[in-house]
Design a protein around this motif. Structure first.
Motif, short mmCIF file in Angstrom:
data_model
loop_
_atom_site.label_atom_id
_atom_site.label_comp_id
_atom_site.label_asym_id
_atom_site.label_seq_id
_atom_site.Cartn_x
_atom_site.Cartn_y
_atom_site.Cartn_z
N LEU A 127 -16.13 -5.35 -28.20
CA LEU A 127 -14.72 -5.71 -28.09
C LEU A 127 -14.00 -5.69 -29.43
CD1 LEU A 127 -14.87 -8.65 -25.52
CD2 LEU A 127 -13.92 -6.37 -25.15
N SER A 128 -14.73 -6.01 -30.49
CA SER A 128 -14.08 -6.07 -31.80
C SER A 128 -13.57 -4.69 -32.23
CB SER A 128 -15.08 -6.59 -32.85
OG SER A 128 -16.22 -5.76 -32.90
N TYR A 129 -14.29 -3.63 -31.84
CA TYR A 129 -13.84 -2.28 -32.20
C TYR A 129 -12.67 -1.85 -31.33
CZ TYR A 129 -18.13 -1.95 -34.91
OH TYR A 129 -19.12 -2.16 -35.83
N VAL A 130 -12.66 -2.27 -30.07
CA VAL A 130 -11.57 -1.89 -29.18
C VAL A 130 -10.26 -2.49 -29.66
CG1 VAL A 130 -10.70 -2.04 -26.81
CG2 VAL A 130 -13.12 -1.60 -27.21
N SER A 131 -10.32 -3.70 -30.19
CA SER A 131 -9.09 -4.35 -30.68
C SER A 131 -8.48 -3.59 -31.87
CB SER A 131 -9.40 -5.79 -31.09
OG SER A 131 -10.35 -5.83 -32.14
N MET A 132 -9.30 -2.80 -32.56
CA MET A 132 -8.79 -2.02 -33.68
C MET A 132 -8.02 -0.78 -33.22
SD MET A 132 -12.26 -2.21 -35.99
CE MET A 132 -11.70 -0.86 -37.02
N LEU A 133 -8.18 -0.42 -31.95
CA LEU A 133 -7.56 0.82 -31.48
C LEU A 133 -6.04 0.73 -31.49
CD1 LEU A 133 -9.89 1.71 -28.47
CD2 LEU A 133 -9.90 2.68 -30.76
#
Length: 343
Positions: free
Chosen positions: A155-161
């Motif tokens: 989820l942490s990487y998706v929030s960077m999108l």
């Protein structure tokens, strides 16, 4: 006319069917009922045992019938099926429920109060939102792959999108695709907020519930699992021992024993799968921590990790946790580690 002692009630949305029998099990009546007339019919009946399958709406009707003075018994549908005689219709189902309720060894489900169902609803709602969030994240990652962008898991990487859509991705993606990704990311942010709110609500309920606080002393059980156990698990008195509770959760091996020879198979996975999943997740966290930092010397966990596969140890630990949960629910007290007891 013989007195009715047991009524089997097949419930549905609008059409119900009641089958009454006397103390010897002989059928007295078989009657089709509408939803509007159902309570009037039972109000006219003498106090007796009313049996239903434990399905949608059963707890509501159980409370209504108990208010009329009847003794309500809820039976798991799997235990009713062997009593169905050929074919299947409402009358046959009601007769099977009535017959199953008269068996001396039949197992019943306790009727839940509105407060118990409300507590379960908080947890069920969170579980639904988490599944929707997972579905949304998978959709975002899948659609990005179609345009050559591979997003890392988590989820942490998706929030960077969101930031990347404004910079790198905006130039390489069609305008319509960027707009749809923004819609999905906005939905994801809204789900995160709602899940965080429910996490706070569950934590508050766990702090205020004395039973949940005692369950959280068990390693691997946090506020979510403790709240789910208090809301979804039946009364501890329902089970004679901890193994019965673990079997109800589906954490014991399948048995195919015959001729005096014991044959055990894989984990049964029968019973309450939500609690089983939570206990396995909690056990997985304990096993992961023990694998990294080492389990206490001479402990059961250390011995199991030294000679068994990690996933097998995780399920075995979940089984052990289930038995400890039953012991705390049945006998009271808080969990004490074996080392502390020995000291």
């Amino acid at each position: 006319m013989p007195e009715v002692t047991t009524i089997g009630l097949d419930i549905a949305k609008n059409v119900f069917h009641a089958h009454g029998s006397d103390s010897r099990g002989r059928g007295i009546f078989s009657k089709r009922l509408s939803r509007a007339k159902m309570l009037d019919f039972f109000a006219a009946q003498p106090p007796c045992t009313v049996a239903m399958e434990a399905c949608g709406g059963a707890h509501h009707w159980g409370r209504e019938l108990m208010a009329l003075g009847h003794d309500v018994r809820l039976i798991p549908p799997a235990y009713v099926k062997p009593f169905v005689k050929r074919q299947k219709n409402d009358a046959v189902d009601a007769e099977a429920i009535c017959e199953a309720a008269q068996r001396p060894t039949m197992r019943f489900v306790a009727v839940k109060s509105e407060e118990q169902q409300a507590s379960a609803l908080v947890f069920r709602t969170r579980d639904l939102l988490v599944r929707q969030r997972t579905q949304l994240v998978n959709a975002i990652r899948g659609h990005l792959t179609e345009y050559g962008w591979v997003a890392p898991k988590g989820l942490s990487y998706v929030s960077m999108l969101g930031d990347m859509l404004e910079e790198e991705m905006a130039a390489s993606l069609p305008a319509a695709a960027v707009a749809m990704f923004r819609v999905m990311l906005d939905l994801l942010a809204e789900l995160d907020e709602r899940i965080a709110y429910l996490d706070r609500e569950i934590a508050r309920r766990a702090r205020e519930d004395e039973t949940a606080r005692r369950l959280m002393t068990i390693p691997g059980i946090g506020p979510i699992t403790a709240t789910a156990l208090t809301a979804l698990a039946p009364a501890a008195e329902t089970f004679a021992k901890g193994r019965d509770f673990a079997a109800w959760l589906g954490l014991t091996p399948l048995q195919r024993s015959t001729g005096g020879k014991q044959k055990l198979g894989a984990t049964s996975k029968m019973g309450e799968r939500t609690l089983r999943r939570l206990l396995i997740i909690g056990a997985s966290a304990v096993v992961k921590q023990a694998s990294r930092r080492g389990a206490p010397k001479g402990s059961w966990l250390e011995q199991m990790l030294s000679r068994k596969p990690r996933m097998l140890v995780t399920v075995a630990l979940a089984n052990k946790m289930a038995r400890i949960v039953w012991a705390l629910l049945a006998k009271g007290g808080s969990y004490r580690a074996p080392a502390a007891v020995a000291a």
